[in-house]
Design a protein around this motif. Sequence first.
Motif, PDB file in Angstrom:
ATOM      1  N   GLY A  82      36.615  -6.961  67.753  1.00  0.00           N
ATOM      2  CA  GLY A  82      35.708  -5.827  67.591  1.00  0.00           C
ATOM      3  C   GLY A  82      36.381  -4.503  67.308  1.00  0.00           C
ATOM      4  N   ALA A  83      37.694  -4.415  67.516  1.00  0.00           N
ATOM      5  CA  ALA A  83      38.425  -3.181  67.204  1.00  0.00           C
ATOM      6  C   ALA A  83      38.401  -2.934  65.696  1.00  0.00           C
ATOM      7  N   THR A  84      38.477  -1.679  65.316  1.00  0.00           N
ATOM      8  CA  THR A  84      38.563  -1.331  63.899  1.00  0.00           C
ATOM      9  C   THR A  84      39.956  -0.787  63.602  1.00  0.00           C
ATOM     10  N   GLY A  85      40.269  -0.663  62.308  1.00  0.00           N
ATOM     11  CA  GLY A  85      41.607  -0.203  61.973  1.00  0.00           C
ATOM     12  C   GLY A  85      41.745   0.274  60.546  1.00  0.00           C
ATOM     13  N   HIS A  86      42.904   0.891  60.291  1.00  0.00           N
ATOM     14  CA  HIS A  86      43.254   1.340  58.939  1.00  0.00           C
ATOM     15  C   HIS A  86      44.741   1.087  58.750  1.00  0.00           C
ATOM     16  N   LEU A  87      45.092   0.414  57.637  1.00  0.00           N
ATOM     17  CA  LEU A  87      46.479   0.109  57.332  1.00  0.00           C
ATOM     18  C   LEU A  87      46.824   0.655  55.950  1.00  0.00           C
ATOM     19  N   LEU A  88      48.007   1.263  55.836  1.00  0.00           N
ATOM     20  CA  LEU A  88      48.471   1.908  54.610  1.00  0.00           C
ATOM     21  C   LEU A  88      49.866   1.425  54.276  1.00  0.00           C
ATOM     22  N   PHE A  89      50.111   1.180  52.983  1.00  0.00           N
ATOM     23  CA  PHE A  89      51.418   0.714  52.530  1.00  0.00           C
ATOM     24  C   PHE A  89      51.783   1.456  51.242  1.00  0.00           C
ATOM     25  N   SER A  90      53.032   1.914  51.140  1.00  0.00           N
ATOM     26  CA  SER A  90      53.445   2.638  49.934  1.00  0.00           C
ATOM     27  C   SER A  90      54.945   2.537  49.741  1.00  0.00           C
ATOM     28  N   ARG A  91      55.344   2.374  48.475  1.00  0.00           N
ATOM     29  CA  ARG A  91      56.768   2.420  48.125  1.00  0.00           C
ATOM     30  C   ARG A  91      57.108   3.707  47.389  1.00  0.00           C
ATOM     31  N   VAL A  92      56.130   4.634  47.327  1.00  0.00           N
ATOM     32  CA  VAL A  92      56.334   5.907  46.625  1.00  0.00           C
ATOM     33  C   VAL A  92      56.040   7.095  47.550  1.00  0.00           C
ATOM     34  N   ALA A  93      56.263   6.916  48.852  1.00  0.00           N
ATOM     35  CA  ALA A  93      55.976   7.961  49.835  1.00  0.00           C
ATOM     36  C   ALA A  93      57.231   8.803  50.059  1.00  0.00           C
ATOM     37  N   LEU A  94      57.340   9.903  49.354  1.00  0.00           N
ATOM     38  CA  LEU A  94      58.543  10.738  49.414  1.00  0.00           C
ATOM     39  C   LEU A  94      58.882  11.136  50.845  1.00  0.00           C
ATOM     40  N   GLY A  95      60.154  10.996  51.187  1.00  0.00           N
ATOM     41  CA  GLY A  95      60.632  11.373  52.508  1.00  0.00           C
ATOM     42  C   GLY A  95      60.625  10.248  53.518  1.00  0.00           C
ATOM     43  N   LYS A  96      59.972   9.148  53.197  1.00  0.00           N
ATOM     44  CA  LYS A  96      59.905   8.013  54.125  1.00  0.00           C
ATOM     45  C   LYS A  96      60.995   7.000  53.773  1.00  0.00           C
TER      46      LYS A  96
END
Length: 281
Positions: free
Chosen positions: A242-256
């Motif tokens: 029942g929990a909700t969520g948000h997941l993000l993925f990027s190979r172009v995230a400057l500084g990470k």
Amino acid sequence: MEIGIGLIGAGYMGKLHAVALNAAPAVFNTKLRARLEMICTTTENGAKEKAEQFGFARSTSDWSTLVNDPRVEAIVIASPQTTHREIALEAFKLGKPVLCEKPLGASLADATAMAQAAQASEQVNLVGFNYIRTPATQLAHQLIKEGVIGDITFFRGEHTEDFFANPNASATWRSSGDSNGTMGDLAPHMINCAHVLVGPIRKVSAQIETVFKTRPSECAPNIVEQVTNDDVAQFMCTFENGATGHLLFSRVALGKKMGIIYEIIGTKGALRFDQEDQNTL
């Protein structure tokens, strides 16, 4: 006591596995020690060079030779995703344990066939989800299991890096093929983290995007190549509990550089972790 290891693939992850196999007995004080028996790369000369560099006794350019060799008792697959299924199925048929790098296969069909073969063989098997093994995340798992933060209501996770953030960087193997995009390369780690810490995901609403749609050719910079996979992906989801969520993925995230970050909110408390400060929870 020794076990003969065959390593398929000698790129970034292949090298790390070779180093780890040598170091594991000293780090974990194990009686079982890896014998680096054979390594496989795409060419005979390349395989011989990597064998000398990593400390393997023998080398080959044919993965089937490695898998079928009687002195190779366990297999590490660190080759491109499109090769995983055939290698794993052959190893399981011969009754040999397999450690396979993520993503498990190049498609759902590949992964399903590999999982079924592993189950049928009853051999030890593992996918290379290393980040969930960090001490801080193991502690997070323990606290959640003990109910310290109560029932989980929300999970936010990301795996963001900037190794492809320069639009003038040359096209490589990473810029073509669905399984080589961000969903195949970075997303598996955080999805695995969500599964372990929160549980199975029931439904998703997802988006993927190619930020830089062309890149200079690696062989001829004046030639432009199309990028055929994703730079960025994200999804909202609902877990089975029942929990909700948000997941993000990027190979172009400057500084990470290693932006594996998650926040978990419960009815009694919350947790936050950032891999770039890996000893803090």
